[in-house]
Design a protein around this motif. Structure first.
Motif, PDB file in Angstrom:
ATOM      1  N   GLY A 187     -38.519  79.003  67.844  1.00 36.32           N
ATOM      2  CA  GLY A 187     -39.842  78.401  67.758  1.00 36.32           C
ATOM      3  C   GLY A 187     -40.225  78.150  66.314  1.00 36.32           C
ATOM      4  N   GLY A 188     -40.692  76.947  66.021  1.00 34.75           N
ATOM      5  CA  GLY A 188     -41.051  76.573  64.656  1.00 34.75           C
ATOM      6  C   GLY A 188     -39.980  75.801  63.924  1.00 34.75           C
ATOM      7  N   ASP A 189     -38.825  75.600  64.568  1.00 35.66           N
ATOM      8  CA  ASP A 189     -37.729  74.871  63.926  1.00 35.66           C
ATOM      9  C   ASP A 189     -37.756  73.389  64.307  1.00 35.66           C
ATOM     10  OD1 ASP A 189     -36.925  77.233  62.788  1.00 35.66           O
ATOM     11  OD2 ASP A 189     -35.389  77.652  64.296  1.00 35.66           O
ATOM     12  N   LEU A 190     -36.948  72.598  63.589  1.00 39.20           N
ATOM     13  CA  LEU A 190     -36.805  71.167  63.852  1.00 39.20           C
ATOM     14  C   LEU A 190     -35.521  70.931  64.636  1.00 39.20           C
ATOM     15  CD1 LEU A 190     -37.683  68.164  63.308  1.00 39.20           C
ATOM     16  CD2 LEU A 190     -36.213  68.276  61.269  1.00 39.20           C
ATOM     17  N   PHE A 191     -35.623  70.113  65.682  1.00 39.05           N
ATOM     18  CA  PHE A 191     -34.480  69.798  66.526  1.00 39.05           C
ATOM     19  C   PHE A 191     -34.188  68.301  66.474  1.00 39.05           C
ATOM     20  CE2 PHE A 191     -36.442  73.595  68.143  1.00 39.05           C
ATOM     21  CZ  PHE A 191     -35.390  74.396  68.559  1.00 39.05           C
ATOM     22  N   VAL A 192     -32.953  67.944  66.812  1.00 38.30           N
ATOM     23  CA  VAL A 192     -32.595  66.537  66.996  1.00 38.30           C
ATOM     24  C   VAL A 192     -31.762  66.429  68.264  1.00 38.30           C
ATOM     25  CG1 VAL A 192     -30.466  66.634  65.600  1.00 38.30           C
ATOM     26  CG2 VAL A 192     -31.691  64.449  65.887  1.00 38.30           C
ATOM     27  N   VAL A 193     -32.006  65.360  69.019  1.00 38.72           N
ATOM     28  CA  VAL A 193     -31.265  65.094  70.254  1.00 38.72           C
ATOM     29  C   VAL A 193     -30.577  63.744  70.088  1.00 38.72           C
ATOM     30  CG1 VAL A 193     -31.356  65.105  72.772  1.00 38.72           C
ATOM     31  CG2 VAL A 193     -33.172  66.231  71.457  1.00 38.72           C
ATOM     32  N   LYS A 194     -29.256  63.760  70.141  1.00 43.29           N
ATOM     33  CA  LYS A 194     -28.471  62.538  69.955  1.00 43.29           C
ATOM     34  C   LYS A 194     -27.851  62.107  71.284  1.00 43.29           C
ATOM     35  CE  LYS A 194     -27.229  63.526  65.121  1.00 43.29           C
ATOM     36  NZ  LYS A 194     -27.620  62.258  64.484  1.00 43.29           N
ATOM     37  N   GLY A 195     -27.463  60.838  71.347  1.00 41.58           N
ATOM     38  CA  GLY A 195     -26.741  60.340  72.507  1.00 41.58           C
ATOM     39  C   GLY A 195     -27.573  60.191  73.760  1.00 41.58           C
ATOM     40  N   LEU A 196     -28.862  59.952  73.606  1.00 39.28           N
ATOM     41  CA  LEU A 196     -29.736  59.824  74.770  1.00 39.28           C
ATOM     42  C   LEU A 196     -29.554  58.500  75.503  1.00 39.28           C
ATOM     43  CD1 LEU A 196     -33.012  61.341  73.280  1.00 39.28           C
ATOM     44  CD2 LEU A 196     -31.761  62.227  75.254  1.00 39.28           C
ATOM     45  N   GLY A 197     -29.059  57.491  74.790  1.00 41.29           N
ATOM     46  CA  GLY A 197     -28.915  56.179  75.410  1.00 41.29           C
ATOM     47  C   GLY A 197     -30.184  55.351  75.372  1.00 41.29           C
ATOM     48  N   PHE A 198     -31.162  55.780  74.593  1.00 36.25           N
ATOM     49  CA  PHE A 198     -32.406  55.031  74.423  1.00 36.25           C
ATOM     50  C   PHE A 198     -32.627  54.759  72.938  1.00 36.25           C
ATOM     51  CE2 PHE A 198     -33.009  57.311  78.389  1.00 36.25           C
ATOM     52  CZ  PHE A 198     -33.564  56.336  79.216  1.00 36.25           C
ATOM     53  N   LYS A 199     -33.333  53.691  72.664  1.00 36.91           N
ATOM     54  CA  LYS A 199     -33.663  53.328  71.288  1.00 36.91           C
ATOM     55  C   LYS A 199     -35.174  53.337  71.128  1.00 36.91           C
ATOM     56  CE  LYS A 199     -32.787  49.843  67.707  1.00 36.91           C
ATOM     57  NZ  LYS A 199     -32.055  48.598  67.376  1.00 36.91           N
ATOM     58  N   GLY A 200     -35.632  53.926  70.036  1.00 31.27           N
ATOM     59  CA  GLY A 200     -37.058  53.975  69.782  1.00 31.27           C
ATOM     60  C   GLY A 200     -37.591  52.664  69.227  1.00 31.27           C
ATOM     61  N   VAL A 201     -38.880  52.614  69.030  1.00 30.57           N
ATOM     62  CA  VAL A 201     -39.526  51.474  68.382  1.00 30.57           C
ATOM     63  C   VAL A 201     -40.120  51.959  67.061  1.00 30.57           C
ATOM     64  CG1 VAL A 201     -40.008  50.199  70.488  1.00 30.57           C
ATOM     65  CG2 VAL A 201     -41.640  51.894  69.708  1.00 30.57           C
ATOM     66  N   GLU A 202     -40.088  51.101  66.077  1.00 36.02           N
ATOM     67  CA  GLU A 202     -40.602  51.488  64.763  1.00 36.02           C
ATOM     68  C   GLU A 202     -42.102  51.728  64.834  1.00 36.02           C
ATOM     69  OE1 GLU A 202     -40.252  50.125  60.076  1.00 36.02           O
ATOM     70  OE2 GLU A 202     -39.393  48.872  61.672  1.00 36.02           O
ATOM     71  N   ARG A 203     -42.543  52.794  64.215  1.00 32.29           N
ATOM     72  CA  ARG A 203     -43.969  53.112  64.204  1.00 32.29           C
ATOM     73  C   ARG A 203     -44.736  52.083  63.367  1.00 32.29           C
ATOM     74  NH1 ARG A 203     -45.630  58.439  65.629  1.00 32.29           N
ATOM     75  NH2 ARG A 203     -44.386  59.023  67.431  1.00 32.29           N
ATOM     76  N   ASN A 204     -45.960  51.806  63.787  1.00 34.02           N
ATOM     77  CA  ASN A 204     -46.828  50.911  63.023  1.00 34.02           C
ATOM     78  C   ASN A 204     -47.199  51.554  61.690  1.00 34.02           C
ATOM     79  OD1 ASN A 204     -47.086  49.044  65.287  1.00 34.02           O
ATOM     80  ND2 ASN A 204     -48.396  50.585  66.223  1.00 34.02           N
ATOM     81  N   ARG A 205     -47.453  50.701  60.697  1.00 38.96           N
ATOM     82  CA  ARG A 205     -47.864  51.184  59.377  1.00 38.96           C
ATOM     83  C   ARG A 205     -49.318  50.812  59.099  1.00 38.96           C
ATOM     84  NH1 ARG A 205     -42.388  49.618  58.150  1.00 38.96           N
ATOM     85  NH2 ARG A 205     -41.201  51.403  57.367  1.00 38.96           N
ATOM     86  N   PHE A 206     -49.983  51.689  58.358  1.00 32.54           N
ATOM     87  CA  PHE A 206     -51.386  51.496  58.017  1.00 32.54           C
ATOM     88  C   PHE A 206     -51.525  50.332  57.035  1.00 32.54           C
ATOM     89  CE2 PHE A 206     -55.113  52.680  55.331  1.00 32.54           C
ATOM     90  CZ  PHE A 206     -56.093  52.558  56.313  1.00 32.54           C
TER      91      PHE A 206
END
Length: 315
Positions: free
Chosen positions: A290-309
């Protein structure tokens, strides 16, 4: 039937008290995230593995990029602030650096604990809201920060009667907004008027049973799916555009999953933040990550770029 994935090891052992607010910068290929309670902003560069943090006087609760590339827009405990990249030297050295509060009327009142989640809408406004002092109360409010024509900043009230402001996102046409109201367990959606930033026609997108904990931070993918980090459940779930669960990611050694965002060179890696575990139950599992950073690879999905201010802090 939902696909199940188990992640047993963290990417980085950060031991955050309250990890949150992750944003991926496609320009620098770096991840930024916060530890709210320790007043830290972390910087992580996957290509080199370099990471570190800066500590600030205020609690930073969420982050988003800025269109002009000068830094990050942030929600802090008492309102809004600009975080210049000069406050985040790389590699970071852990020293106390200043951030620049933004003087607007959006302030916590006596019924609100602090600001919490914040996200930029497709028109470049930074929306951020508060949480109430007590769990379950509906005293939170949301404000929408934008730059006025004269170069000043305004942050009108856009939503009230919130329990705890959390993950937000938009459909790719920008006409529907998702909003996480954590303490009632709801991801709601609104009709969203892009020219004015007005929210209307609130309705429920998702309420899951208690085995999925409370919904916390969220992000969207290129297929219109909603990825929701689940507080007090050790999970992240993907919800289809119709609200059905089709992916469940389990983190058996963490409990409070707080935020998720796609990053990496092709926006195909899911980064997940967490908070230090405060697990209560008859059988106490090993929640030591708890409190650590995780990464999940190989999900088969692509994200969308976050909007910028879309605002300038030059000078």
């Amino acid at each position: 039937m939902a696909k199940h994935i188990t992640v047993t090891e963290p990417l980085l052992k950060l031991s955050c008290t309250l990890g949150e607010g992750a944003v991926w910068d496609t320009r620098s290929q770096r991840l930024y995230l916060v530890d709210i309670d320790q007043r830290k902003i972390y910087t992580y560069e996957p290509s080199t593995g370099t990471h570190g943090y800066q500590t600030f006087a205020n609690k930073i609760t969420s982050l988003s990029g800025i269109q002009d590339g000068s830094g990050l827009i942030a929600a802090i405990d008492i309102g809004f602030a600009f975080v210049p990249f000069s406050s985040l030297p790389f590699p970071p050295d852990g020293s106390n650096k200043p951030i620049i509060p933004i003087d607007v009327d959006a302030k916590c009142n006596g019924k609100e604990k602090r600001f919490n989640e914040g996200t930029v809408d497709p028109k470049g406004r930074f929306l951020s809201g508060t949480l109430g002092l007590e769990h379950g109360t509906k005293d939170g409010r949301m404000f929408s920060l934008e730059e006025a024509a004269d170069g000043s900043f305004v942050a009108p009230l856009v939503l009230d009667q919130i329990t705890c402001t959390n993950g937000m996102g938009w459909t790719q046409d920008g006409q529907t907004m998702y909003f996480t109201d954590s303490w009632i367990g709801e991801i709601a959606c609104f009709d969203y008027d892009l020219p004015t930033g007005k929210m209307s026609n609130r309705r429920t997108f998702s309420i899951l049973d208690k085995s999925y904990g409370e919904p916390d931070g969220m992000c969207t993918d290129a297929e219109g799916g909603v990825w929701s980090a689940r507080w007090a459940a050790g999970k992240v779930v993907r919800l289809t555009p119709s609200g059905e669960i089709d992916v469940v990611i389990d983190f058996p050694k963490a409990w409070h999953m707080t935020c998720c965002v796609f990053g990496g060179p092709n926006l195909e890696d899911l980064f997940v933040t967490s908070a230090a575990s405060d697990y209560i139950g008859d059988t106490l599992p090993d929640r030591s990550d708890g409190g650590d950073l995780f990464v999940v690879k190989g999900l088969g999905f692509k994200g969308v770029e976050r909007n910028r201010f879309k605002g300038s802090f030059a000078g």
